[in-house]
Design a protein around this motif. Structure first.
Motif, mmCIF file in Angstrom:
data_model
loop_
_atom_site.group_PDB
_atom_site.id
_atom_site.type_symbol
_atom_site.label_atom_id
_atom_site.label_comp_id
_atom_site.label_asym_id
_atom_site.label_seq_id
_atom_site.Cartn_x
_atom_site.Cartn_y
_atom_site.Cartn_z
ATOM 1 N N LEU A 167 43.269 39.753 47.773
ATOM 2 C CA LEU A 167 43.671 40.934 46.683
ATOM 3 C C LEU A 167 43.489 40.206 45.337
ATOM 4 N N ALA A 168 44.673 39.853 45.394
ATOM 5 C CA ALA A 168 44.896 39.456 43.702
ATOM 6 C C ALA A 168 43.562 38.620 43.104
ATOM 7 N N ALA A 169 43.407 38.145 43.527
ATOM 8 C CA ALA A 169 42.152 37.122 43.219
ATOM 9 C C ALA A 169 40.941 37.820 43.162
ATOM 10 N N VAL A 170 40.829 39.416 43.493
ATOM 11 C CA VAL A 170 39.569 40.596 43.318
ATOM 12 C C VAL A 170 40.127 41.022 41.811
ATOM 13 N N GLY B 130 36.491 44.356 36.036
ATOM 14 C CA GLY B 130 36.889 45.091 34.936
ATOM 15 C C GLY B 130 35.336 44.156 33.580
ATOM 16 N N ARG B 131 34.885 42.758 34.680
ATOM 17 C CA ARG B 131 34.462 41.531 33.589
ATOM 18 C C ARG B 131 33.395 41.353 34.503
ATOM 19 N N VAL B 132 32.130 40.155 34.267
ATOM 20 C CA VAL B 132 31.786 39.584 35.380
ATOM 21 C C VAL B 132 32.578 38.512 35.440
ATOM 22 N N PRO B 133 32.690 38.592 36.820
ATOM 23 C CA PRO B 133 33.581 36.992 36.965
ATOM 24 C C PRO B 133 32.498 35.787 37.597
ATOM 25 N N SER B 134 32.767 34.580 37.085
ATOM 26 C CA SER B 134 32.592 32.985 36.829
ATOM 27 C C SER B 134 32.089 33.183 38.382
ATOM 28 N N LYS B 135 30.691 31.780 38.610
ATOM 29 C CA LYS B 135 30.670 31.065 40.090
ATOM 30 C C LYS B 135 32.275 30.727 40.799
ATOM 31 N N ASP B 136 32.788 30.554 39.821
ATOM 32 C CA ASP B 136 34.079 29.359 40.104
ATOM 33 C C ASP B 136 34.607 30.638 41.411
ATOM 34 N N THR C 6 34.356 33.169 42.195
ATOM 35 C CA THR C 6 33.653 33.905 43.790
ATOM 36 C C THR C 6 33.448 32.977 44.593
ATOM 37 N N ARG C 7 33.155 32.040 44.383
ATOM 38 C CA ARG C 7 32.840 30.811 45.531
ATOM 39 C C ARG C 7 33.251 31.525 46.738
ATOM 40 N N ALA C 8 34.611 31.788 47.125
ATOM 41 C CA ALA C 8 34.947 31.912 48.306
ATOM 42 C C ALA C 8 35.457 33.355 48.647
ATOM 43 N N TRP C 9 33.771 34.391 48.100
ATOM 44 C CA TRP C 9 34.621 35.956 48.089
ATOM 45 C C TRP C 9 33.365 35.727 49.804
ATOM 46 N N SER C 10 33.677 37.005 50.502
ATOM 47 C CA SER C 10 33.148 37.159 51.661
ATOM 48 C C SER C 10 32.492 38.872 50.731
ATOM 49 N N PRO C 11 31.614 38.990 51.885
ATOM 50 C CA PRO C 11 31.265 40.583 51.726
ATOM 51 C C PRO C 11 32.379 41.316 51.039
ATOM 52 N N VAL D 289 25.041 48.457 30.476
ATOM 53 C CA VAL D 289 24.061 48.361 32.042
ATOM 54 C C VAL D 289 24.072 46.824 31.057
ATOM 55 N N GLU D 290 24.374 46.549 30.287
ATOM 56 C CA GLU D 290 25.069 45.020 30.155
ATOM 57 C C GLU D 290 25.472 44.283 31.351
ATOM 58 N N VAL D 291 26.120 44.972 31.914
ATOM 59 C CA VAL D 291 26.768 44.400 32.410
ATOM 60 C C VAL D 291 26.653 44.015 34.088
ATOM 61 N N CYS D 292 25.886 45.522 34.360
ATOM 62 C CA CYS D 292 24.934 45.547 35.892
ATOM 63 C C CYS D 292 24.491 44.300 35.913
ATOM 64 N N ALA D 293 23.456 44.355 34.403
ATOM 65 C CA ALA D 293 21.935 43.552 33.990
ATOM 66 C C ALA D 293 22.743 41.921 34.967
ATOM 67 N N GLU D 294 24.054 41.357 33.946
ATOM 68 C CA GLU D 294 24.182 40.293 33.477
ATOM 69 C C GLU D 294 24.945 40.257 35.704
ATOM 70 N N LEU D 295 25.111 40.832 36.142
ATOM 71 C CA LEU D 295 25.987 40.972 37.431
ATOM 72 C C LEU D 295 24.989 40.937 38.331
#
Ligand code: BES
Ligand code: ZN
Length: 585
Positions: free
Chosen positions: A454-457, A462-468, A470-475, A491-497
C-alpha cells in the motif's frame, strides 16, 4: 398493530408465513409467469385480515384451505411498497392460496431476447429480488424479518434449463411435448429477498463435491477456470466462521446485464460475467457472496435500515477470507480501495448526510435509491475499529457469539449493541460506537489500512509512476492508484499514463473502469471509444454508475452520456435503468 418493516405491508399481529408452495409457468412470448402460491402460516389464523406485498401482479383468485374463494382487496399501489393485497382469512385457516400472473414489467425479472445472450439462440430469464422485488414475483410477506421455506415447480420450454437458489428435487424433470417441469425445494428458511431463479440455455461443471458452476455453454470453461479454487474459499470460510449450513455452494455466471457484481442467493450465488477476466483477480467477489452464507443469509438484517449488518459484516468476512488465502497485503489493498470509495461516496452524499449513518431511517425512501458503499465500507471500518480495540482473539469470539445468537434469524443494530455490551463490556464506549452508528461520515478515530504494498502505491500518488515502480503491481494496485488519482488530472498526465501503460486497452475490468472514470473526469478524449464499448457491454451498476456520473460531470460529455443511455438502456436491467436515469437527471 404495527408494521414490522418500513418496506413491507406485513403487520405484526397477523399470521406469519412459515412456508410456501409455488408453481409457475414461464411464458417467454408474453413475458409473464402464470403462477399459484400457497402460503402456510406458523399458526392457524384467529380470523381477520392478512396484508401481503405485491407489485404489478394480476390477481386471478384467492382461495382458503378448502378451496373456497376468499374476500380480498388489491389496494392502489404505493410508489415504493407496491400494492397491498388484503385478504380476509377465516378463523382456523392455516393457509391461503393465490392464483396470479406477473407483469412483463415485473421489477424482479429481466427477460432477455436470444440476441442478448451469448449463444444467440435461446431466450433467458433471471430474477433479482433484493431489496424489495420478490413481491413482483409472488404475493408474500416481503420482509427479511419473516423467514420461509418453500417448494417450487417451474414449467419452462423443454430446450431450456431452470435453476433456483434451492435444492433441485432429484430426477424431477418431466418433459411433455415442448414443455418441461422442474421441481425444487428449499429446506433452509430464507428471507424473501433471497428467492431466486434463472431459465436459459445453461450447462454446468463440477468444481468440488459441493460446488459447481452454471452458465451458458460458450463460457463454461472460462467460468470453471476462473473459479476453480472455490473449495479453498469454502474451507477458509468454515475455519473462520463455522460449518457451512447451506449444503451446496453453486455459482451461476449471469448474462452481462446482471446489475450486480454478485448476489448471495443461497446455494446458488449469482455472478456478473465481468468477473471472467482470465486472471482470477476478482475472486474476492466470490469470497464476498460466500461470506454472506454466514453474515446476511444466516444472520439477516431485519429491515433495510440495518443493511450494514449484512454488508459491513460481509466485507469484514470477505477480507478475512482473502487474508487467509492471499495474505494480509492483498486484504489491505482491498481495504484501501474501499476506503477511497468511501471518501468518494461521502462527497456524493454531501446533500443527504443521513445516508452516511450506519443505522438509517428509510421511511418513504426506496432501498435501491439509498444504496451506496457506506454500509459496506463504513460498516467494515467500524468492525475493524472494534477488532483493533478488542484484539483479534476477543473479537473473533464476539463474532462467533453474534452468529450463534441469531442463526437463521433477523437482527437489528440494537441487537448488535446489546450483544457487544454483554460480551465485551465497555468496548462500544471505547470506540465511540454511537458516533459510528448514528453519526454522519466517519468518527475521527478509525482503523486505517497499512502495509508495504500500500505504501508503495501511496508513494507515487499524484504522478506518473515509472516502469520500475509498477513492475510488481497487480490489477488491485493499479485500481487503487487510479482510484486515488486527483480528479480531474491534467490531460497531459492522462496521455502519458496511457502512452506508458496502455490503460485504454486494459483487460481487467476493475482497472479499466478506474481508468475510464479518471479519463472522463479529466476530459481525456482518446478514451471515449472504449467508454462507449464498455457501456454497451456491461450492465453492472458498479461500472455504469461512476462512468455515467463522470461523463455527466463535464459539459462537453453530458450530451454524450444522455445519447448513449438512450441508445443502450434497452439492454440494461430495470433497476440499472432507474439508477442511471437518476444520475442523468
Ligand atoms: N447483496 C449484494 C447485492 C445487492 C445489494 C443487491 C443490495 C441488491 C440490493 C451483494 O452481496 C453485493 O454486495 N455485491 C457486490 C460485491 C462486492 C461488494 C464484492 C457488488 O455487486 O458489487
Ligand atoms: Zn454483499
Amino acid at each position: 398493530m404495527a408494521r414490522l418493516d418500513p418496506h413491507s405491508h406485513a403487520e405484526d399481529n397477523q399470521p406469519r408465513t412459515k412456508a410456501f408452495d409455488w408453481k409457475a409457468s414461464v411464458d417467454f412470448s408474453a413475458r409473464v409467469l402464470r403462477a399459484e402460491v400457497t402460503l402456510h402460516f406458523v399458526e392457524p389464523s384467529g380470523g381477520g385480515p392478512l396484508d401481503l406485498d405485491t407489485r404489478a401482479l394480476s390477481i386471478d383468485a384467492v382461495l382458503g384451505p378448502d378451496g373456497a374463494p376468499l374476500q380480498h382487496t388489491l389496494h392502489a399501489p404505493d410508489p415504493i411498497l407496491g400494492s397491498r393485497l388484503e385478504i380476509m382469512v377465516p378463523a382456523g385457516a392455516g393457509s391461503v392460496a393465490i392464483r396470479y400472473r406477473t407483469s412483463p414489467e415485473a421489477s424482479a425479472l429481466q427477460w432477455l431476447t436470444p440476441k442478448q445472450t451469448l449463444g444467440k439462440k435461446q431466450p433467458y430469464l433471471f430474477s433479482q429480488c433484493q431489496a424489495i422485488h420478490a413481491r413482483s414475483l409472488l404475493p408474500c410477506q416481503d420482509t427479511p424479518s419473516i423467514r420461509q421455506t418453500f417448494t417450487a415447480s417451474l414449467e419452462v420450454p423443454s430446450e431450456l434449463r431452470a435453476v433456483m437458489a434451492a435444492a433441485p428435487v432429484p430426477a424431477s424433470r418431466v418433459v411433455k411435448g415442448d414443455r418441461a417441469v422442474e421441481r425444487f425445494e428449499m429446506p433452509q428458511p430464507i428471507p424473501p429477498y433471497l428467492f431466486a431463479l434463472a431459465v436459459g440455455d445453461l450447462a454446468s461443471k463440477d468444481l468440488s463435491p459441493r460446488s459447481r458452476v452454471w452458465t451458458e455453454p460458450a463460457q463454461l470453461e472460462a467460468a470453471a477456470w476462473e473459479f476453480e479454487h472455490v473449495e479453498d474459499h469454502i474451507e477458509a470460510a468454515e475455519s473462520l466462521f463455522g460449518p457451512y449450513d447451506w449444503e451446496r455452494f453453486d455459482l451461476l455466471v449471469m448474462p452481462p446485464s446482471f446489475p450486480y457484481g454478485g448476489m448471495e442467493n443461497p446455494r446458488l450465488t449469482f455472478l456478473t460475467p465481468s468477473l471472467l477476466a482470465g486472471d482470477r483477480s476478482q475472486v474476492n467477489v466470490v469470497a464476498h457472496e460466500l461470506a454472506h452464507s454466514w453474515t446476511g443469509n444466516l444472520v439477516t438484517s431485519s429491515t433495510a435500515e440495518h443493511f450494514w449488518l449484512n454488508e459491513g459484516f460481509t466485507v469484514f468476512a470477505e477480507r478475512r477470507i482473502l487474508e487467509a488465502l492471499e495474505g494480509t497485503e492483498m486484504a489491505m489493498l482491498h481495504a484501501a480501495i474501499g476506503f477511497e470509495k468511501l471518501q468518494q461516496a461521502f462527497a456524493q452524499l454531501a446533500s443527504t448526510p443521513d445516508l452516511t449513518k450506519l443505522r438509517t431511517h428509510l421511511n418513504g425512501i426506496d432501498p435501491d435509491e439509498a444504496f451506496s458503499v457506506v454500509p459496506y465500507e463504513k460498516g467494515y471500518l467500524f468492525l475493524k475499529t472494534l477488532e483493533a480495540a478488542a484484539g483479534r482473539e476477543a473479537f473473533d469470539a464476539l463474532l462467533a457469539s453474534w452468529l450463534g445468537a441469531h442463526r437463521f434469524g433477523a437482527a437489528t443494530t440494537n441487537d448488535f449493541v446489546t450483544l457487544v455490551e454483554r460480551v465485551a463490556p465497555g468496548l462500544l464506549a471505547k470506540v465511540d460506537a454511537k458516533a459510528w452508528i448514528d453519526g454522519a461520515g466517519l468518527p475521527p478515530q478509525h482503523w486505517k489500512p497499512e502495509s508495504a504494498r500500500l505504501a508503495a502505491v501511496e508513494k507515487v500518488a499524484g504522478r506518473v509512476p515509472s516502469k520500475d515502480e509498477t513492475r510488481a503491481w497487480s490489477p488491485t494496485e493499479w485500481s487503487l492508484y487510479l482510484e486515488a488519482a486527483p480528479k480531474p488530472s491534467p490531460v497531459e498526465v492522462c496521455a502519458e499514463l496511457d502512452a506508458q501503460y496502455a490503460l485504454t486497452s486494459a483487460k481487467n475490468p476493475e482497472v479499466l473502469v478506474s481508468w475510464l472514470v479518471l479519463a472522463c473526469e479529466s476530459g481525456y478524449a482518446p478514451a471515449l471509444p472504449r467508454v462507449k464499448e464498455l457501456l454497451a457491454h456491461t450492465g453492472r451498476m458498479k461500472y455504469l454508475k461512476p462512468i455515467y456520473r463522470a461523463l455527466a460531470a463535464r459539459a462537453e460529455t453530458k450530451p454524450l452520456a444522455r445519447e448513449l443511455f438512450e441508445k443502450l438502456r434497452g439492454s440494461y436491467h430495470p433497476i440499472a435503468q432507474q439508477v442511471v436515469r437518476g444520475i442523468l437527471k
